[in-house]
Design a protein around this motif. Sequence first.
Motif, short mmCIF file in Angstrom:
data_model
loop_
_atom_site.label_atom_id
_atom_site.label_comp_id
_atom_site.label_asym_id
_atom_site.label_seq_id
_atom_site.Cartn_x
_atom_site.Cartn_y
_atom_site.Cartn_z
N PHE A 55 14.26 -9.61 8.32
CA PHE A 55 14.41 -9.37 6.88
C PHE A 55 15.46 -8.30 6.57
O PHE A 55 15.57 -7.86 5.42
N HIS A 56 16.22 -7.89 7.59
CA HIS A 56 17.29 -6.90 7.41
C HIS A 56 16.78 -5.61 6.77
O HIS A 56 17.40 -5.05 5.86
N ILE A 57 15.61 -5.14 7.21
CA ILE A 57 15.06 -3.91 6.64
C ILE A 57 14.68 -2.92 7.76
O ILE A 57 13.79 -2.08 7.57
N VAL A 58 15.37 -3.05 8.90
CA VAL A 58 15.07 -2.15 10.02
C VAL A 58 15.19 -0.69 9.59
O VAL A 58 14.35 0.14 9.94
N GLY A 59 16.20 -0.39 8.78
CA GLY A 59 16.43 0.99 8.35
C GLY A 59 15.35 1.52 7.41
O GLY A 59 15.32 2.72 7.11
N LYS A 60 14.49 0.63 6.94
CA LYS A 60 13.45 1.06 5.98
C LYS A 60 12.09 1.25 6.64
O LYS A 60 11.12 1.55 5.94
N ARG A 61 12.02 1.08 7.95
CA ARG A 61 10.70 0.97 8.59
C ARG A 61 9.77 2.14 8.32
O ARG A 61 8.57 1.97 8.14
N ASP A 62 10.32 3.37 8.25
CA ASP A 62 9.46 4.54 8.08
C ASP A 62 9.42 5.07 6.64
O ASP A 62 8.90 6.15 6.38
N LEU A 63 10.00 4.30 5.72
CA LEU A 63 9.94 4.71 4.31
C LEU A 63 8.65 4.20 3.66
O LEU A 63 8.03 3.24 4.14
N PHE A 64 8.29 4.84 2.56
CA PHE A 64 7.13 4.41 1.79
C PHE A 64 7.60 3.48 0.66
O PHE A 64 8.75 3.60 0.22
N PRO A 65 6.73 2.59 0.17
CA PRO A 65 7.15 1.65 -0.86
C PRO A 65 7.85 2.33 -2.05
O PRO A 65 8.82 1.79 -2.58
N SER A 66 7.37 3.51 -2.45
CA SER A 66 7.97 4.17 -3.62
C SER A 66 9.42 4.59 -3.37
O SER A 66 10.15 4.92 -4.31
N LEU A 109 0.85 -1.19 0.00
CA LEU A 109 0.00 0.00 0.00
C LEU A 109 0.89 1.24 0.00
O LEU A 109 1.65 1.49 0.94
N ASP A 110 0.78 2.02 -1.07
CA ASP A 110 1.68 3.15 -1.30
C ASP A 110 1.60 4.22 -0.24
O ASP A 110 2.56 4.93 0.02
N GLY A 111 0.41 4.39 0.34
CA GLY A 111 0.23 5.47 1.32
C GLY A 111 0.70 5.10 2.72
O GLY A 111 0.61 5.93 3.63
N LEU A 112 1.14 3.87 2.90
CA LEU A 112 1.58 3.42 4.22
C LEU A 112 3.08 3.14 4.22
O LEU A 112 3.64 2.75 3.20
N THR A 113 3.70 3.35 5.39
CA THR A 113 5.12 3.04 5.51
C THR A 113 5.32 1.52 5.51
O THR A 113 4.36 0.76 5.61
N VAL A 114 6.59 1.13 5.45
CA VAL A 114 6.93 -0.30 5.52
C VAL A 114 6.35 -0.92 6.79
O VAL A 114 5.68 -1.96 6.76
N ALA A 115 6.58 -0.25 7.94
CA ALA A 115 6.09 -0.80 9.21
C ALA A 115 4.57 -0.90 9.20
O ALA A 115 4.00 -1.89 9.69
N GLU A 116 3.90 0.10 8.63
CA GLU A 116 2.43 0.08 8.59
C GLU A 116 1.92 -1.02 7.66
O GLU A 116 0.92 -1.67 7.94
N ASN A 117 2.62 -1.23 6.54
CA ASN A 117 2.25 -2.33 5.65
C ASN A 117 2.35 -3.67 6.38
O ASN A 117 1.49 -4.53 6.24
N LEU A 118 3.42 -3.81 7.17
CA LEU A 118 3.63 -5.09 7.88
C LEU A 118 2.58 -5.30 8.97
O LEU A 118 2.27 -6.43 9.33
N ASP A 119 2.05 -4.20 9.50
CA ASP A 119 1.07 -4.31 10.58
C ASP A 119 -0.30 -4.78 10.09
O ASP A 119 -1.10 -5.31 10.87
N ILE A 120 -0.58 -4.61 8.79
CA ILE A 120 -1.93 -4.90 8.29
C ILE A 120 -2.39 -6.34 8.60
O ILE A 120 -3.45 -6.53 9.19
N PRO A 121 -1.59 -7.36 8.22
CA PRO A 121 -2.06 -8.72 8.52
C PRO A 121 -2.23 -8.97 10.02
O PRO A 121 -3.11 -9.74 10.41
N LEU A 122 -1.42 -8.29 10.83
CA LEU A 122 -1.54 -8.46 12.29
C LEU A 122 -2.84 -7.85 12.79
O LEU A 122 -3.46 -8.33 13.73
#
Length: 222
Positions: free
Chosen positions: A129-140, A95-108
């Motif tokens: 998944f070694h993406i801690v540094g990406k948590r607040d970035l958007f998919p784009s 989901l483009d409007g959500l950050t990486v962390a927010e995307n991961l929270d959806i199924p939860l």
Amino acid sequence: MIELCKVEKSYPVGAGRYYVLRRIEMQVREGDFITIMGPSGAGKSTLLSIIGMLDGDWSGEYDFLDHPVHKLNMKQRAELNKKYIGFVFQQYHLLDGLTVAENLDIPLSYRNIKAADRQAIVADTLDRFHIVGKRDLFPSQLSGGQQQLVAVARAVIANPKLILADEPTGNLHSSQGKEIMELFKKLNEEGTTIIQVTHNESWAAYGHRIIKLVDGWITSQK
Ligand SMILES: Nc1ncnc2c1ncn2[C@@H]1O[C@H](COP(=O)(O)OP(=O)(O)O)[C@@H](O)[C@H]1O
Ligand SMILES: [Mg+2]
């Protein structure tokens, strides 16, 4: 767990119909790890989206656990999807409007899990998944490979009973691809049922059975 009987999908073309899937018969037991292979356009993604209950426009019978999917409406199908299935889309569909962390929270958020626990699970998964540094970035703001990692992470985060993965490593380096396949192997050993689509022979071999699809027909199952 899954039984498909005479499943067909077609689109109208002129006066006739163009068949994407023909008389699909397929049984999947809990704990299976299945690989679907076949040329581009064979109907692999279409088949996964039917199994994932994302497509309502097909004929035939589909039983999932104790549910006759062919008799359920789209809302009921969506509920089964949320409850049991983690899906890795070929085109990621983050989901483009959500950050990486927010995307991961959806199924939860579909599970009965406390907010604080959800945050901890998201943090663990970012780490795994070694993406801690990406948590607040958007998919784009991510590369294709990074988006694919997030898509895989989102599919597994809520411990679904069934993982459907459509070319889940297509955009990853081979070392990252191997890491994902080793993760699938471990989840499968712990009881998760997995159906993957891949063109890669090494990744295909992680499956216990290979189903070949050509022009919408299953041409071999072994
Ligand atoms: N909306 C549509 N209208 C007509 N044909 C479609 C449509 N969507 C997909 N197809 C066709 O269905 C076939 C199977 O597509 P797909 O399941 O994506 O194949 P694969 O994943 O094996 O490459 C392709 O020939 C594709 O062109
Ligand atoms: Mg496809």
